[in-house]
Design an enzyme around this catalytic site. Structure first.
Site, PDB file in Angstrom:
ATOM      1  CE1 TYR A 238      39.730  37.461  34.978  1.00 14.53           C
ATOM      2  CE2 TYR A 238      39.077  35.270  35.170  1.00 14.53           C
ATOM      3  CZ  TYR A 238      38.920  36.720  34.810  1.00 14.53           C
ATOM      4  OH  TYR A 238      37.892  36.500  34.304  1.00 14.53           O
ATOM      5  CG  ASP A 266      37.051  43.142  30.833  1.00 12.40           C
ATOM      6  OD1 ASP A 266      38.056  42.107  31.320  1.00 12.40           O
ATOM      7  OD2 ASP A 266      35.815  42.822  30.359  1.00 12.40           O
ATOM      8  CG  HIS A 356      34.087  40.796  32.757  1.00  4.49           C
ATOM      9  ND1 HIS A 356      35.848  40.418  32.167  1.00  4.49           N
ATOM     10  CD2 HIS A 356      33.851  39.447  33.723  1.00  4.49           C
ATOM     11  CE1 HIS A 356      35.851  39.315  32.829  1.00  4.49           C
ATOM     12  NE2 HIS A 356      35.194  38.517  33.171  1.00  4.49           N
TER      13      HIS A 356
END
Length: 494
Positions: A238, A266, A356
């Site tokens: 991330y 995403d 995800h």
């Protein structure tokens, strides 16, 4: 060194002077209170007390070393002088859960990945189950991820010599025993006290690649230290708003031997996982969500640990990532053919088609459907050999994996099922889950007429129903005539 006493620490129990004990050491977190992603009140509840029990499941062990200056590390504590937290009497729901745990079936009675999920639903703590199992909004995408595989039918080849079937392949230049990997999932210690290192050990034993999550409960180094021999690990990233923090994370991962960088694209903001929101992570959430610290904690565990993620991440950042690492770069979370083609233009090494796990945008298409579109677009432009393509989401059977490989995927990521296996049976459970998939893959490759992963191709599939989202009518006669396929029940109480 003289140890601090419980009485000394207890006097620092306010916003003006806040000390906490974690793993037998005392820390001054007063200045850190406004910066805590979970808000101030959750820390203030343990001001002057031992916070280890609440710290452990959601924080890597090196968190305090990373984020608190050395002068805030106040030293060891005489734990004999620290009053134990009154845990009170377990409520009826917890007593019932523990009773179900005592009646779990033997591991040998788990015959597929859904068995682990069913047992986990009955035996995990409510808040842990809510975090692991939740999807975005109405959970339509999460359910469709699995259902979409049911709309693909095989066209098997017969009279093929399939005495020997090989499952090994390469992914991002690394040899692996199987065409699937353990994908990144957060907060492993919610399900097992040892967290992600359980997955590391199981992956090593079974020759499976592991993707290390940014939001792990264990520290990155703990997970890497658990690696065995030449075990392959990847890093899921991330992207932090502070690019220097991001650069250091990537450099450290490469120095520690990670073989690829998977950049999550995403999640500029984490989705609403309402099941998780309702559980509020734990019994302290009512205090957290009503806090006056301008941090909305009503969004569940996911939002509480992800406030650092940069929503400004864009295509312009891809060249920068290429400049800071020699690891292969993968964009994790591509969801349409247009972005797949753009990724190829930017020269990334691979893409992961993923929504995800249905935890971000509800009504995002299942990855197996997107895969069909993406491979057609890449082949039309002769780009299918320029960039590897992976998918994840909804995979529960060896046939799911085979279908993805037939369509052109290089490999398949699996997350939740291994968490459920870990949460119920630990390392043995994860190994059993992997072995079940291996057995299913070998059997079904024989039945489809393929000796190797390279033999799988689109002609072995009937794609005509793939994009149809209409409900299949229930066959009530068959429902009554046939025994239901049910998971192993909990053992009867003696």
């Amino acid at each position: 060194m003289t140890k601090l006493t419980g009485a000394e620490i207890a006097s620092h129990n306010s916003k003006e002077s806040c000390w906490v004990v974690v793993h037998g050491k005392c820390y001054d977190v007063t200045e850190f209170l406004p910066e805590h992603p979970g808000g101030q009140k959750i820390i203030l509840k343990y001001a002057g007390k031992d916070a280890t029990k609440e710290f452990e499941p959601i924080h890597p062990s090196d968190t305090l070393d990373k984020y608190l200056p050395a002068e805030k590390h106040l030293g060891p504590v005489d734990m004999g002088t620290v009053a134990a937290e009154d845990e009170g009497v377990a409520d009826e729901a917890e007593v019932a859960r523990l009773e179900r745990v005592s009646r779990m079936p033997p591991l040998s009675q788990c015959y597929n990945l859904l068995d682990f999920e069913d047992i986990a639903r009955q035996t995990m703590r409510k808040t842990a189950w809510a975090y692991y199992s939740s999807g975005a909004d109405d959970e339509i995408t999460m359910r469709e991820n699995h259902a979409a595989f049911h709309r693909l039918w095989f066209r098997p080849r017969v009279l093929v010599d399939v005495e020997r079937v090989a499952l090994d392949t390469t992914m991002l230049g690394s040899r692996t025993s199987v065409p699937f990997y353990i994908t990144a999932t957060a907060l492993g210690k919610l399900g097992h006290p040892e967290g992600e290192v359980v997955l590391t050990r199981a992956a090593a034993a079974e020759g499976v690649i592991q993707m290390i999550p940014t939001l792990a409960s264990c520290s990155f180094d703990e997970i890497v230290d658990a690696r065995r021999g030449d075990q392959v690990q990847w890093l899921q990233l991330y992207v932090n708003k502070d690019r220097e923090v991001t650069r250091k994370i990537v450099a450290h991962a490469e120095a520690r031997g990670c073989k690829a960088l998977w950049i999550t694209v995403d999640a500029p903001q984490l989705g609403r996982r309402e099941k998780d929101m309702r559980s509020k992570y734990d019994e302290q959430a009512a205090q957290v969500q009503d806090s006056d610290d301008n941090v909305d904690r009503s969004q569940g565990a996911a939002r509480a640990i992800s406030s650092f993620i940069d929503p400004s991440l864009s295509w312009k950042d891809v060249p920068w990532f290429r400049s800071i690492t020699r690891m292969p770069i993968v964009l994790k979370g591509v969801q349409c053919a247009e972005d797949a083609l753009k990724a190829a233009e930017y020269g990334v090494d691979a893409i992961l088609l993923s929504n995800h796990g249905g935890r971000q945008l509800d009504f995002a298409k299942p990855a197996i459907e997107v895969l069909s579109e993406v491979m057609a677009a890449l082949r039309e432009r002769s780009l299918d050999d320029k960039m590897e393509v992976y998918i994840d989401g909804g995979v529960r059977r060896g046939t799911d994996i085979i279908k993805a490989l037939c369509l052109g995927a290089r490999g398949v990521g699996i997350g939740r099922p291994f968490l459920y296996a870990m949460s119920t049976y630990g390392e043995d459970g994860v190994r059993r889950a992997i072995q079940l998939l291996k057995d299913e893959l070998e059997m079904n490759m024989r039945l489809i007429g393929a000796n190797t992963v390279a033999d799988l191709n689109p002609s072995m599939l009937d794609l005509r129903s793939l994009g149809l989202h209409t409900s299949i009518p229930r066959d009530h006669l068959a429902d009554q005539a046939y025994d239901r396929l049910v998971p192993p029940g909990l053992k009867a109480k003696l």
